[in-house]
Write an enzyme that holds these catalytic residues in place. Sequence first.
Site, short mmCIF file in Angstrom:
data_model
loop_
_atom_site.label_atom_id
_atom_site.label_comp_id
_atom_site.label_asym_id
_atom_site.label_seq_id
_atom_site.Cartn_x
_atom_site.Cartn_y
_atom_site.Cartn_z
N ASP A 1 0.85 -1.20 0.00
CA ASP A 1 0.00 0.00 0.00
C ASP A 1 0.89 1.25 0.00
OD1 ASP A 1 -1.72 2.09 0.57
OD2 ASP A 1 -2.57 1.16 2.36
N ILE A 2 0.81 2.03 -1.05
CA ILE A 2 1.68 3.20 -1.23
C ILE A 2 1.50 4.23 -0.10
CG2 ILE A 2 0.11 4.61 -2.67
CD1 ILE A 2 2.58 5.23 -4.46
N ASN B 1 -7.43 12.12 -10.88
CA ASN B 1 -8.16 12.53 -12.08
C ASN B 1 -8.02 14.04 -12.24
OD1 ASN B 1 -10.34 13.85 -10.61
ND2 ASN B 1 -10.99 11.78 -10.07
N GLY C 1 -9.81 3.96 -6.24
CA GLY C 1 -8.50 3.35 -6.37
C GLY C 1 -7.47 3.98 -5.45
N ASP D 1 -6.17 6.88 -5.53
CA ASP D 1 -6.54 8.25 -5.19
C ASP D 1 -7.39 8.27 -3.91
OD1 ASP D 1 -7.08 10.96 -5.35
OD2 ASP D 1 -8.10 10.88 -7.27
N SER E 1 -2.60 4.73 -14.30
CA SER E 1 -3.53 4.44 -15.41
C SER E 1 -3.90 2.96 -15.57
CB SER E 1 -3.00 4.94 -16.77
OG SER E 1 -3.14 6.33 -16.90
N THR E 2 -3.31 2.05 -14.77
CA THR E 2 -3.56 0.62 -15.02
C THR E 2 -4.77 0.07 -14.28
OG1 THR E 2 -2.14 -0.18 -13.23
CG2 THR E 2 -1.10 0.23 -15.38
N GLY E 3 -5.43 0.90 -13.48
CA GLY E 3 -6.62 0.45 -12.76
C GLY E 3 -7.87 0.86 -13.52
N TYR F 1 -8.46 3.39 -15.23
CA TYR F 1 -8.20 4.00 -16.54
C TYR F 1 -7.85 2.98 -17.62
CZ TYR F 1 -8.57 8.87 -14.93
OH TYR F 1 -9.02 10.09 -14.46
P1 ADP Z 1 -6.04 4.94 -12.60
O1 ADP Z 1 -7.35 5.67 -12.54
O2 ADP Z 1 -4.88 5.83 -12.97
O3 ADP Z 1 -6.12 3.70 -13.44
P2 ADP Z 1 -6.25 3.38 -10.11
O4 ADP Z 1 -6.15 3.92 -8.75
O5 ADP Z 1 -7.55 2.83 -10.55
O6 ADP Z 1 -5.73 4.54 -11.09
O7 ADP Z 1 -5.17 2.24 -10.31
C1 ADP Z 1 -3.79 2.46 -10.49
C2 ADP Z 1 -3.01 1.34 -9.83
O8 ADP Z 1 -2.94 1.59 -8.42
C3 ADP Z 1 -3.62 -0.06 -9.98
O9 ADP Z 1 -2.58 -0.96 -10.29
C4 ADP Z 1 -4.19 -0.33 -8.58
O10 ADP Z 1 -4.18 -1.73 -8.29
C5 ADP Z 1 -3.18 0.38 -7.72
N1 ADP Z 1 -3.59 0.71 -6.35
C6 ADP Z 1 -4.83 0.86 -5.81
N2 ADP Z 1 -4.75 1.17 -4.51
C7 ADP Z 1 -3.43 1.23 -4.19
C8 ADP Z 1 -2.69 1.49 -3.00
N3 ADP Z 1 -3.29 1.76 -1.84
N4 ADP Z 1 -1.32 1.46 -3.07
C9 ADP Z 1 -0.70 1.19 -4.23
N5 ADP Z 1 -1.32 0.94 -5.39
C10 ADP Z 1 -2.68 0.96 -5.37
#
Ligand code: ADP
Length: 161
Positions: free
Chosen positions: A8-9, A22, A30, A32, A115-117, A119
């Site tokens: 978790d970042i 966004n 996600g 964000d 962008s890989t979630g 988007y």
């Molecule tokens: P986007 O809208 O740019 O696609 P997302 O948040 O939907 O962004 O996804 C981007 C990436 O972040 C995906 O690989 C998702 O699995 C990952 N992600 C979601 N939550 C976390 C978190 N808490 N820490 C790290 N990565 C995360």
Amino acid sequence: MIRVWQGDITTLDVDAIVNAANASLLGGGGVDGAIHRAAGPGLLAECRTLGGCPTGEARITGGHKLKARHVIHTVGPVWKGGDAGEAELLASAYRNSLALAREHGLTSIAFPAISTGIYGFPADQAARIAATTIRDHGDGLTVTLVAFDSATAQLLAEALS
Ligand code: ADP
């Protein structure tokens, strides 16, 4: 220096974590949503003063309740099939985030897989763009590529090797 880390970042103790935001910068799902929940309402209040961010650009705020001192908000492209400049816009999101970190004298920065979630950008292609752009533009910075799942961690590791 570039490393891959799975988790978790929002827990990372670095100068800046990057938010895959966004264009409104007013929060979303996600990563964000996770960043705003962990940082507390002060982050959203600061984001409201920024007036949004175009795709491919980046903006910086404080980290509020996060361990990270700053959040760099960047807006990756929505995947539309690959012929709408998505690759260059994704590279630009990484490049502008790195440039902003350097302008602010930061030395450590962590990126999610932008962008890989929601988007929809193909994860393998996105991992290669992340690796190449950070190699070419990450001089002097310690960069962590954060994978939330093991499949992404493997793609990032392959892209770096
Ligand atoms: P986007 O809208 O740019 O696609 P997302 O948040 O939907 O962004 O996804 C981007 C990436 O972040 C995906 O690989 C998702 O699995 C990952 N992600 C979601 N939550 C976390 C978190 N808490 N820490 C790290 N990565 C995360």
